[in-house]
Write a protein that holds these residues in place. Structure first.
Motif, PDB file in Angstrom:
ATOM      1  N   THR A 137     -27.296  32.902 -11.013  1.00 12.68           N
ATOM      2  CA  THR A 137     -26.788  33.896 -10.070  1.00 12.68           C
ATOM      3  C   THR A 137     -26.134  33.216  -8.882  1.00 12.68           C
ATOM      4  O   THR A 137     -25.026  33.577  -8.468  1.00 12.68           O
ATOM      5  CB  THR A 137     -27.937  34.816  -9.596  1.00 12.68           C
ATOM      6  N   GLU A 138     -26.782  32.219  -8.343  1.00 12.61           N
ATOM      7  CA  GLU A 138     -26.221  31.496  -7.200  1.00 12.61           C
ATOM      8  C   GLU A 138     -24.915  30.811  -7.582  1.00 12.61           C
ATOM      9  O   GLU A 138     -23.936  30.843  -6.831  1.00 12.61           O
ATOM     10  CB  GLU A 138     -27.219  30.475  -6.668  1.00 12.61           C
ATOM     11  N   GLU A 153     -36.336  31.264 -12.916  1.00 12.53           N
ATOM     12  CA  GLU A 153     -35.613  30.236 -12.158  1.00 12.53           C
ATOM     13  C   GLU A 153     -34.194  30.017 -12.696  1.00 12.53           C
ATOM     14  O   GLU A 153     -33.258  29.830 -11.926  1.00 12.53           O
ATOM     15  CB  GLU A 153     -36.382  28.912 -12.153  1.00 12.53           C
ATOM     16  N   CYS A 207     -36.197  37.913 -11.741  1.00 15.93           N
ATOM     17  CA  CYS A 207     -35.462  36.815 -12.376  1.00 15.93           C
ATOM     18  C   CYS A 207     -36.365  35.601 -12.542  1.00 15.93           C
ATOM     19  O   CYS A 207     -37.237  35.352 -11.712  1.00 15.93           O
ATOM     20  CB  CYS A 207     -34.280  36.396 -11.501  1.00 15.93           C
ATOM     21  N   CYS A 251     -33.598  39.775  -6.774  1.00 12.89           N
ATOM     22  CA  CYS A 251     -33.772  39.030  -8.032  1.00 12.89           C
ATOM     23  C   CYS A 251     -35.232  38.638  -8.257  1.00 12.89           C
ATOM     24  O   CYS A 251     -35.523  37.611  -8.852  1.00 12.89           O
ATOM     25  CB  CYS A 251     -32.863  37.794  -8.038  1.00 12.89           C
ATOM     26  N   ARG A 258     -32.004  32.782 -11.502  1.00 15.81           N
ATOM     27  CA  ARG A 258     -31.697  32.643 -10.071  1.00 15.81           C
ATOM     28  C   ARG A 258     -30.616  31.595  -9.838  1.00 15.81           C
ATOM     29  O   ARG A 258     -29.691  31.805  -9.061  1.00 15.81           O
ATOM     30  CB  ARG A 258     -32.959  32.274  -9.290  1.00 15.81           C
TER      31      ARG A 258
END
Length: 123
Positions: free
Chosen positions: A83-84, A77, A75, A72, A80
């Motif tokens: 995604t998490e 912030e 990506c 990523c 990210r």
């Protein structure tokens, strides 16, 4: 000489911008999607080529292989953290769907270990 420096700086900014994923969908309400089984099922079907895709789904399906392969790194912030959040939701609340998506996008398990270390738990 100043014009040359200006053009060089402008070119480097343009190239740097191309190294990131689009921010067009950064304001999609991911919490609403994750809380709504019908909508989440549609996104999962899209990703697995089992159903139609929204514009957001098509973009995600297009960028996901590169994002997985490169950690990523393109990506921002928000992308990210989103995604998490999605990884955590799918691995804890939808493990069967997570397994199906993993088989499609990481069939050899190349990225699994990297992300387990990143998130500090087995995924």
């Amino acid at each position: 000489m100043r014009i040359f420096v200006f053009l060089l700086m402008t070119l480097s900014l343009v190239l740097a911008a191309k190294e990131k994923y689009t921010t067009k969908y950064d304001n999609v309400d991911v919490d609403r999607i994750l809380a709504n089984d019908r909508i989440l099922n549609n996104y999962i079907k899209c990703m697995l080529d089992e159903g139609p895709c929204t514009a957001e789904g098509r973009e995600l399906k297009k960028t996901l292989p590169d994002a997985l392969a490169n950690g990523c790194n393109k990506c921002n912030e928000r992308q990210r953290s989103t995604t998490e959040k999605v990884f955590k939701h799918l691995t804890t609340k939808r493990p069967r769907d997570w397994d199906r998506l993993s088989k499609k996008f990481d069939p050899q398990g190349n990225y699994k270990k990297k992300y387990e270390e990143k998130f500090g738990r087995t995924i």
